[in-house]
Design an enzyme around this catalytic site. Sequence first.
Site, short mmCIF file in Angstrom:
data_model
loop_
_atom_site.label_atom_id
_atom_site.label_comp_id
_atom_site.label_asym_id
_atom_site.label_seq_id
_atom_site.Cartn_x
_atom_site.Cartn_y
_atom_site.Cartn_z
N LYS A 195 -41.17 89.95 -29.91
CA LYS A 195 -42.60 90.28 -29.87
C LYS A 195 -42.82 91.74 -30.25
O LYS A 195 -43.70 92.06 -31.04
CB LYS A 195 -43.15 90.03 -28.47
CG LYS A 195 -44.56 90.55 -28.28
CD LYS A 195 -45.08 90.30 -26.88
CE LYS A 195 -44.80 91.41 -25.89
NZ LYS A 195 -45.59 92.63 -26.06
N ASN A 196 -42.00 92.64 -29.65
CA ASN A 196 -42.26 94.07 -29.83
C ASN A 196 -41.88 94.58 -31.22
O ASN A 196 -42.15 95.74 -31.54
CB ASN A 196 -41.54 94.88 -28.75
CG ASN A 196 -42.28 94.81 -27.42
OD1 ASN A 196 -43.35 94.21 -27.34
ND2 ASN A 196 -41.71 95.43 -26.40
N CYS A 217 -54.81 99.78 -17.95
CA CYS A 217 -53.81 98.73 -18.14
C CYS A 217 -53.15 98.50 -16.81
O CYS A 217 -53.07 99.39 -15.98
CB CYS A 217 -52.80 99.18 -19.18
SG CYS A 217 -51.44 98.06 -19.34
N ARG A 238 -50.90 104.71 -19.09
CA ARG A 238 -50.46 104.54 -20.48
C ARG A 238 -51.37 105.26 -21.49
O ARG A 238 -52.09 104.64 -22.26
CB ARG A 238 -50.37 103.05 -20.83
CG ARG A 238 -49.36 102.34 -19.96
CD ARG A 238 -49.17 100.91 -20.34
NE ARG A 238 -48.16 100.74 -21.37
CZ ARG A 238 -47.75 99.55 -21.80
NH1 ARG A 238 -48.27 98.46 -21.33
NH2 ARG A 238 -46.83 99.47 -22.72
N ASP A 260 -38.72 96.85 -19.48
CA ASP A 260 -39.23 95.49 -19.64
C ASP A 260 -38.33 94.43 -18.99
O ASP A 260 -38.67 93.25 -18.99
CB ASP A 260 -39.43 95.16 -21.12
CG ASP A 260 -40.64 95.87 -21.72
OD1 ASP A 260 -41.42 96.46 -20.95
OD2 ASP A 260 -40.80 95.83 -22.95
N ARG A 300 -48.34 85.39 -23.45
CA ARG A 300 -48.44 86.55 -24.34
C ARG A 300 -47.07 86.90 -24.93
O ARG A 300 -47.00 87.40 -26.04
CB ARG A 300 -48.94 87.77 -23.57
CG ARG A 300 -50.41 87.71 -23.20
CD ARG A 300 -50.82 89.04 -22.61
NE ARG A 300 -50.25 90.12 -23.40
CZ ARG A 300 -49.87 91.30 -22.92
NH1 ARG A 300 -50.01 91.58 -21.66
NH2 ARG A 300 -49.34 92.22 -23.71
C1 UD1 Z 1 -43.57 99.86 -25.75
C2 UD1 Z 1 -43.39 98.37 -25.58
C3 UD1 Z 1 -43.37 98.01 -24.09
C4 UD1 Z 1 -42.30 98.83 -23.37
C5 UD1 Z 1 -42.46 100.31 -23.68
C6 UD1 Z 1 -41.32 101.17 -23.12
C7 UD1 Z 1 -44.38 97.32 -27.53
C8 UD1 Z 1 -45.49 96.49 -28.08
N1 UD1 Z 1 -44.48 97.65 -26.22
O1 UD1 Z 1 -44.83 100.21 -25.18
O2 UD1 Z 1 -43.08 96.61 -23.97
O3 UD1 Z 1 -42.41 98.65 -21.98
O4 UD1 Z 1 -42.51 100.53 -25.11
O5 UD1 Z 1 -40.11 100.71 -23.62
O6 UD1 Z 1 -43.45 97.67 -28.21
N2 UD1 Z 1 -46.83 107.97 -23.06
C9 UD1 Z 1 -47.60 109.11 -22.95
N3 UD1 Z 1 -48.45 109.42 -23.98
C10 UD1 Z 1 -48.55 108.63 -25.09
C11 UD1 Z 1 -47.75 107.48 -25.19
C12 UD1 Z 1 -46.89 107.18 -24.15
O7 UD1 Z 1 -47.54 109.84 -21.96
O8 UD1 Z 1 -49.35 108.96 -25.98
C13 UD1 Z 1 -45.91 107.63 -21.94
C14 UD1 Z 1 -46.23 106.29 -21.29
O9 UD1 Z 1 -47.23 106.43 -20.31
C15 UD1 Z 1 -44.89 105.91 -20.71
C16 UD1 Z 1 -43.89 106.47 -21.74
O10 UD1 Z 1 -44.61 107.43 -22.49
O11 UD1 Z 1 -44.68 106.59 -19.49
C17 UD1 Z 1 -43.32 105.43 -22.68
O12 UD1 Z 1 -44.37 104.69 -23.27
P1 UD1 Z 1 -44.24 104.07 -24.74
O13 UD1 Z 1 -42.81 104.08 -25.14
O14 UD1 Z 1 -45.21 104.74 -25.62
O15 UD1 Z 1 -44.71 102.57 -24.50
P2 UD1 Z 1 -45.48 101.62 -25.51
O16 UD1 Z 1 -45.17 102.00 -26.90
O17 UD1 Z 1 -46.89 101.51 -25.09
#
Ligand code: UD1
Length: 429
Positions: free
Chosen positions: A22-23, A126, A131, A316, A408
């Site tokens: 999915k990811n 969320c 996030r 995850d 999902r």
């Molecule tokens: C992706 C995955 C999700 C997984 C996560 C971490 C997909 C569709 N989703 O989510 O399943 O759990 O990676 O492996 O691929 N953060 C910030 N600022 C930002 C962006 C992120 O502070 O602008 C923080 C988040 O709050 C979190 C950390 O960074 O604490 C990691 O998040 P991130 O790797 O960005 O997660 P996603 O890409 O949303």
Amino acid sequence: MDRIRIVGGERLSGAIPISGAKNATLPLMIASLLTEDTLILDNVPHLADVGQLQRILGNHGVDVMIAGKRPGEDPNHGRTLHISAKNIVDTTAPYELVSRMRASFWVLAPLLARMGVAKVSMPGGCAIGTRPVDLLIMALDKLGAAIEIEGGYVIARARQGLRGGEIEFPKVTVGGTHTAVMAAALARGTTVIENAAREPEISDVADCLNKMGAKISGAGTSRIVIEGVPKLHGARHAVLPDRIETGTYAFAVAMTGGDVLLANARPELLQAALDVLAQTGTTVTPTNEGVRITRNDAQLSPVDVTTAPFPGFPTDLQAQLMALMTRAKGTSHITEAIFENRFMHVQELARLGANIQLDGQTATIEGVKHLKGAPVMATDLRASVSLVIAALAAEGETEVNRVYHLDRGFERLEDKLSACGAAIERISD
Ligand code: UD1
């Protein structure tokens, strides 16, 4: 609303085909916005999130054609999508669509890179913490975009096109890295991303973009270098197998005992999780067809695990590991280091008789001899599948409500488990 009913106590044996990730599928579909030509994706899982993203892309004018299966083709082997973003008719992604799936925010980067402007709703709250998207915005800013936030929307402009730049992430972010890579692919000049996410899905998307004519090197390491190109073209790419689905079923087999081949799985995509599984006393055997998981009647050993970005133990799989440790002989500790507030499964597992104490970001799990079936509520994607794992080993009947969370991210979960002997069925009202 559908429910899933499980009667625990059956051992799992047989084979489970692992679907495409999915990811990886979601950012690959989003990458189709970068070209006028058709992008063909194979091994696409049949998931609610894929359908939702299809609607979001449709709103921008993207045409998604799902090829039917030919007679004789393996029905378990993912679908093929033909995605054409020839005419982008709208560069706005509205709140009603983006709020349903956070990853859809990522359309911001390719729309901006190709069209010079994009307006995308902030993803909003969320279930697993705040996030934020500040780092995604920071990345686009470094590539020369002018960014405003207005009325809950991020509006990004680069009328003269994006230009290459240096992006150093203060924290590893998967979405931030996807955003930076997609935007830089069409920027003028060279972009260097430091402290990039190393998740296998980042490499899979970069491989696909390179087939489309991008010049990306270093994906899979923490330093990615992108030479921008003026245009990308069509390509054909098969989505890599889902490491989270693989880990989930591996933990399920460890929970019930038994012997299951996870077909098409690639063990190197989840080595940290498989190492933890081995510590619990479960046997993990890589084979030519995938990974074989076996556990006899020996007790599960407890573990101490902290989640981390790849190649560490994935957040995850945190909920699924916790479900497994509810039956270990002794005390386990699981620390969630990626997301705050990703413990919604704890109170639902407690309803099944688990003994878990939470202290900040660390859960202490005291293994119990028996879990007992009960009605439980799915809260988010990974939390809900942890309830399924617990229910498979609980005495009596468990009913998991709100299974749309499961749909999902898990393709035909009840079919895959019942084919291996689980007493599990979907009830549609
Ligand atoms: C992706 C995955 C999700 C997984 C996560 C971490 C997909 C569709 N989703 O989510 O399943 O759990 O990676 O492996 O691929 N953060 C910030 N600022 C930002 C962006 C992120 O502070 O602008 C923080 C988040 O709050 C979190 C950390 O960074 O604490 C990691 O998040 P991130 O790797 O960005 O997660 P996603 O890409 O949303």
